[in-house]
Design a protein around this motif. Structure first.
Motif, PDB file in Angstrom:
ATOM      1  N   PRO A   1     109.988  52.943  20.767  1.00 18.34           N
ATOM      2  CA  PRO A   1     109.558  53.928  19.859  1.00 18.34           C
ATOM      3  C   PRO A   1     108.351  54.385  19.898  1.00 18.34           C
ATOM      4  N   LYS A   2     108.131  55.716  19.642  1.00 13.69           N
ATOM      5  CA  LYS A   2     106.772  56.052  19.652  1.00 13.69           C
ATOM      6  C   LYS A   2     106.633  57.108  18.504  1.00 13.69           C
ATOM      7  N   THR A   3     105.068  57.284  18.128  1.00 14.97           N
ATOM      8  CA  THR A   3     104.638  58.366  17.257  1.00 14.97           C
ATOM      9  C   THR A   3     104.780  59.711  17.776  1.00 14.97           C
ATOM     10  N   PRO A   4     105.551  60.824  17.545  1.00 15.48           N
ATOM     11  CA  PRO A   4     105.245  62.253  18.459  1.00 15.48           C
ATOM     12  C   PRO A   4     104.075  62.534  18.289  1.00 15.48           C
ATOM     13  N   THR A   5     103.836  63.403  19.249  1.00 10.56           N
ATOM     14  CA  THR A   5     102.626  64.279  19.412  1.00 10.56           C
ATOM     15  C   THR A   5     102.299  65.107  18.041  1.00 10.56           C
ATOM     16  N   PRO A   6     103.148  65.821  17.476  1.00  5.63           N
ATOM     17  CA  PRO A   6     102.711  66.702  16.264  1.00  5.63           C
ATOM     18  C   PRO A   6     102.103  65.675  15.413  1.00  5.63           C
TER      19      PRO A   6
ATOM     20  N   ALA B   1     104.901  63.530  23.895  1.00  9.54           N
ATOM     21  CA  ALA B   1     105.500  62.551  23.202  1.00  9.54           C
ATOM     22  C   ALA B   1     106.472  62.715  22.157  1.00  9.54           C
ATOM     23  N   TRP B   2     107.781  62.185  22.237  1.00  7.84           N
ATOM     24  CA  TRP B   2     108.932  62.288  21.288  1.00  7.84           C
ATOM     25  C   TRP B   2     108.930  60.872  20.782  1.00  7.84           C
ATOM     26  N   TYR B   3     110.104  60.980  19.613  1.00  3.96           N
ATOM     27  CA  TYR B   3     110.126  59.473  18.912  1.00  3.96           C
ATOM     28  C   TYR B   3     110.426  58.201  19.731  1.00  3.96           C
ATOM     29  N   PHE B   4     110.850  58.481  21.021  1.00  2.00           N
ATOM     30  CA  PHE B   4     111.170  57.358  21.810  1.00  2.00           C
ATOM     31  C   PHE B   4     110.985  57.713  23.158  1.00  2.00           C
ATOM     32  N   GLY B   5     110.234  57.005  24.000  1.00  2.67           N
ATOM     33  CA  GLY B   5     109.967  56.994  25.487  1.00  2.67           C
ATOM     34  C   GLY B   5     110.497  55.877  26.386  1.00  2.67           C
ATOM     35  N   LEU B   6     110.522  56.196  27.555  1.00  2.00           N
ATOM     36  CA  LEU B   6     110.803  55.050  28.672  1.00  2.00           C
ATOM     37  C   LEU B   6     109.573  54.473  29.248  1.00  2.00           C
ATOM     38  N   ASN B   7     108.305  54.992  29.261  1.00  2.56           N
ATOM     39  CA  ASN B   7     107.134  54.487  29.668  1.00  2.56           C
ATOM     40  C   ASN B   7     105.935  54.744  28.963  1.00  2.56           C
TER      41      ASN B   7
END
Length: 379
Positions: free
Chosen positions: A216-221, A206-212
């Motif tokens: 916006p997202k919380t990144p994996t680390p 997971a990065w800061y932004f996703g398509l599915n």
């Protein structure tokens, strides 16, 4: 008489030179075209394109550095814990200091921290704090001109190594919640271990932004860093005798059994790759298979040493220390295999090595030791 021979070789080298020049010209043509296009643009467009190019070069420079710099990588990292001098099993009360006993001073009761929890937290910290987590970096997700980095022969080894460590850490997190961190069937699940397990199970890319889903997202680390804090919070509670670590023989049997199954599955992956894709140095997936297995064993090397501390009483009762030390030696021997280039040669070949088969051999030796230990514990 030598003149025709000299002329023949002269023509050969001329053609070779022209061929090399033609290939170099093809490779340089896009850059030459881009340079010509850039010099003909306006001032503002030049600034915009130049800044974009600098950003692109900076991102790739940062990405390249983080894939090549393995900060604090050390196959002998277990020595820093000094496990041999830790004699109290996890959760057991520690003796009061001699000075306090002599003077009659009241000292708060303390219990032994869990070495397994300590190593689990430290391995995750090593993955995401001491090093950048490669699998969720933007350029890793974009791939090499759209091709998955795992399908290339470069810049994917560290990501595979980290995922191998994370595989072992995830397995341990599950066992801590289900069996080790509570008295089975008579106590509730520890909240901190529960949160740690959930955070460790989060997707690895997971990065800061996703398509599915889109947005916006919380990144994996961030999730893995939270797991580190949760694990260390549990160990603090355990040290204050406010938590449970159930170091029973049947819990150790289940822990060993799950690990044996885990590395057994990895052995099967190595076997399949070795038998069906033995293209020597040209197997572009051999390196990530190898380094995933290496990361797993790197993590289990520390976790098995930690388990020897947490379950010391069980091992002493079953006289398992020599057998356990043998397994420990097999794990450390596997970590000595660090080839510059991973080759997946034919197992019966004489020219190219097969590093996957070599790693698989050590995995099976470790698994065999685990099964032997399990059988002794069941007696």
């Amino acid at each position: 008489m030598l003149e025709p021979v000299v002329n023949f070789f002269s023509r050969i080298f001329t053609y070779i030179g022209r061929g090399i020049g033609f290939i170099v010209g093809i490779l340089l043509w896009p850059f030459m075209w881009a340079g010509s296009w850039y010099t003909q643009r306006g001032f503002i467009l030049k600034i915009v394109v130049g800044l974009a190019l600098l950003l692109w070069l900076g991102l790739y420079g940062y990405f390249f550095y983080n894939t090549q710099a393995w900060t604090n990588f050390n196959p002998d990292y277990v020595a820093s814990y000094n496990f041999k001098n830790q004699t109290a099993p996890a959760g057991e009360p520690l003796a009061a200091p001699a000075a306090a006993a002599t003077t009659g001073t009241n000292v708060a009761k303390t219990c032994a921290r869990s070495a397994i929890v300590t190593v689990t937290a430290d391995l995750t910290d090593f993955n995401v704090n001491q090093n950048a987590w490669i699998s969720s970096m933007l350029l890793y997700k974009l791939g090499f001109f759209g091709m998955d980095w795992d399908r290339t022969p470069f810049l994917d080894n560290k990501a595979s190594f980290q995922r191998g460590i994370n595989s072992a850490v995830r397995r341990t997190g599950i066992e801590l919640v289900d069996t080790l961190g509570r008295v089975r069937g008579t106590s509730q699940i520890d909240g901190d271990l529960q949160k740690a397990r959930g955070n460790l199970q989060f997707t690895e890319d997971a990065w800061y932004f996703g398509l599915n889903p889109f947005g916006p997202k919380t990144p994996t680390p961030s999730y893995y860093r939270s797991a580190v804090n949760d694990l260390r919070t549990f160990n603090t509670k355990l040290e204050n005798c406010n938590a449970i670590f159930d170091a029973r023989a049947d819990n150790l049997i289940q822990f060993i059994d799950r690990i044996a199954n885990d590395i057994g599955a990895t052995s099967a992956i190595l076997k399949d790759r070795s038998e069906n894709h033995n293209n020597g140095w040209f197997d572009t997936r051999a390196d990530d298979r190898f380094w995933f297995a290496y990361g797993q064993l790197y993590a289990y090397y520390g976790l098995m040493n930690a388990a020897q501390v947490d379950f010391r009483q069980v091992l002493d009762e079953k006289h398992l220390t020599p057998l356990w030390d043998g397994m420990d030696g097999q794990l450390r021997s596997a970590l000595a295999i660090q080839p510059w280039i991973i080759a997946n040669g034919s197992e019966g070949g004489w020219l190219l090595p097969n590093h996957l088969t070599t790693m698989g051999f050590y995995i099976l030796r470790v698994r065999s030791n685990l099964i032997d230990i399990k059988q002794v514990l069941q007696q």
